[in-house]
Scaffold this motif. Structure first.
Motif, short mmCIF file in Angstrom:
data_model
loop_
_atom_site.label_atom_id
_atom_site.label_comp_id
_atom_site.label_asym_id
_atom_site.label_seq_id
_atom_site.Cartn_x
_atom_site.Cartn_y
_atom_site.Cartn_z
N LYS A 1 0.92 170.81 35.94
CA LYS A 1 1.19 171.26 37.23
C LYS A 1 1.02 170.30 38.08
CE LYS A 1 -1.01 176.27 35.95
NZ LYS A 1 -1.86 177.10 36.06
N TYR A 2 0.74 169.10 37.52
CA TYR A 2 -0.27 168.65 39.03
C TYR A 2 1.36 167.34 38.63
CZ TYR A 2 -5.43 168.86 39.03
OH TYR A 2 -6.41 169.30 38.52
N GLU A 3 1.64 166.95 37.71
CA GLU A 3 3.15 166.19 37.08
C GLU A 3 4.16 167.09 38.36
OE1 GLU A 3 3.15 165.16 33.75
OE2 GLU A 3 1.99 163.44 33.42
N ARG A 4 4.11 168.79 38.09
CA ARG A 4 5.41 168.72 38.56
C ARG A 4 5.18 169.23 39.78
NH1 ARG A 4 5.12 173.47 34.09
NH2 ARG A 4 6.49 172.07 32.89
N GLY A 5 4.37 169.08 40.68
CA GLY A 5 3.50 169.68 41.93
C GLY A 5 3.36 170.91 42.76
N THR A 6 2.87 171.19 41.28
CA THR A 6 3.27 173.30 41.43
C THR A 6 1.64 173.27 42.07
OG1 THR A 6 4.10 173.41 39.00
CG2 THR A 6 2.29 175.21 40.02
N ASN A 7 -0.17 172.27 41.36
CA ASN A 7 -1.08 172.25 42.09
C ASN A 7 -1.84 170.34 42.96
OD1 ASN A 7 -1.36 174.91 40.97
ND2 ASN A 7 -2.68 174.07 40.11
N ARG A 8 -2.21 171.33 44.09
CA ARG A 8 -2.60 170.04 44.83
C ARG A 8 -3.38 169.04 43.80
NH1 ARG A 8 -1.95 170.29 50.57
NH2 ARG A 8 0.12 171.30 50.74
N ILE A 9 -3.81 168.40 44.48
CA ILE A 9 -5.00 167.06 43.05
C ILE A 9 -5.36 167.01 44.79
CG2 ILE A 9 -5.32 164.99 41.94
CD1 ILE A 9 -2.75 164.56 40.98
N VAL A 10 -7.45 167.26 43.80
CA VAL A 10 -8.16 166.90 45.20
C VAL A 10 -8.52 165.65 44.70
CG1 VAL A 10 -9.08 169.59 45.08
CG2 VAL A 10 -9.85 167.62 43.53
N ALA A 11 -9.22 165.15 46.00
CA ALA A 11 -9.20 163.35 45.78
C ALA A 11 -10.16 163.95 44.70
CB ALA A 11 -10.03 163.55 47.45
N SER A 12 -11.69 164.06 43.86
CA SER A 12 -12.30 163.78 43.82
C SER A 12 -10.91 163.78 42.28
CB SER A 12 -13.47 163.90 42.82
OG SER A 12 -13.04 165.65 42.67
N ARG A 13 -10.29 164.50 42.39
CA ARG A 13 -9.61 164.57 40.78
C ARG A 13 -9.13 163.63 40.62
NH1 ARG A 13 -11.10 166.63 36.81
NH2 ARG A 13 -11.13 169.02 37.43
N LEU A 14 -8.27 163.17 42.14
CA LEU A 14 -7.01 161.95 41.79
C LEU A 14 -7.93 161.05 41.34
CD1 LEU A 14 -4.03 161.38 42.31
CD2 LEU A 14 -5.67 160.58 44.85
#
Length: 118
Positions: free
Chosen positions: A30-43
């Motif tokens: 989902k992160y790679e497809r852009g379906t879900n946003r990535i929060v700063a801590s996860r980034l």
């Protein structure tokens, strides 16, 4: 797109990356497809796991994208990033950079260009 590009570039699977940062591989998808946003801590977790700084994910972004304005869609200049995210492109680039002889590199570029025009 940069997430997938880096993950494939270092030879890591979605499952492997997910395991390292403690999420499911579906979440990585989902992160790679852009379906879900990535929060700063996860980034930050992703960057550390992939051996880059957080800045890596923002390099080469046009100024309008950094300001949150309209980003080009297909046919509007977005083709190069999409091509760079493809697995075959990354494999080709990695193999190219393993060629030590600059003359061989130049001849390879000329060959690929000639094949692309047919």
């Amino acid at each position: 797109m940069r997430l997938r590009q880096r993950r494939v570039g270092v030879g890591m699977t979605q499952e492997g990356l997910a395991r390292v940062i403690g999420i499911t591989f579906q979440q990585v998808q989902k992160y790679e497809r852009g379906t879900n946003r990535i929060v700063a801590s996860r980034l930050l977790d992703l960057a550390r796991s992939l051996g880059v700084t957080v800045d890596y994910f923002f390099e080469d972004l046009p100024d309008h994208a950094l300001r949150g304005e309209h980003c080009p869609g297909p046919g509007e200049g977005a083709d190069l990033p999409a091509l760079m995210a493809e697995r075959d492109t990354l494999i080709l680039v990695r193999a190219y950079h393993r060629i030590a002889d600059p003359d061989v590199r130049r001849r390879l570029i000329d060959l690929v260009k000639s094949l692309g025009t047919t």
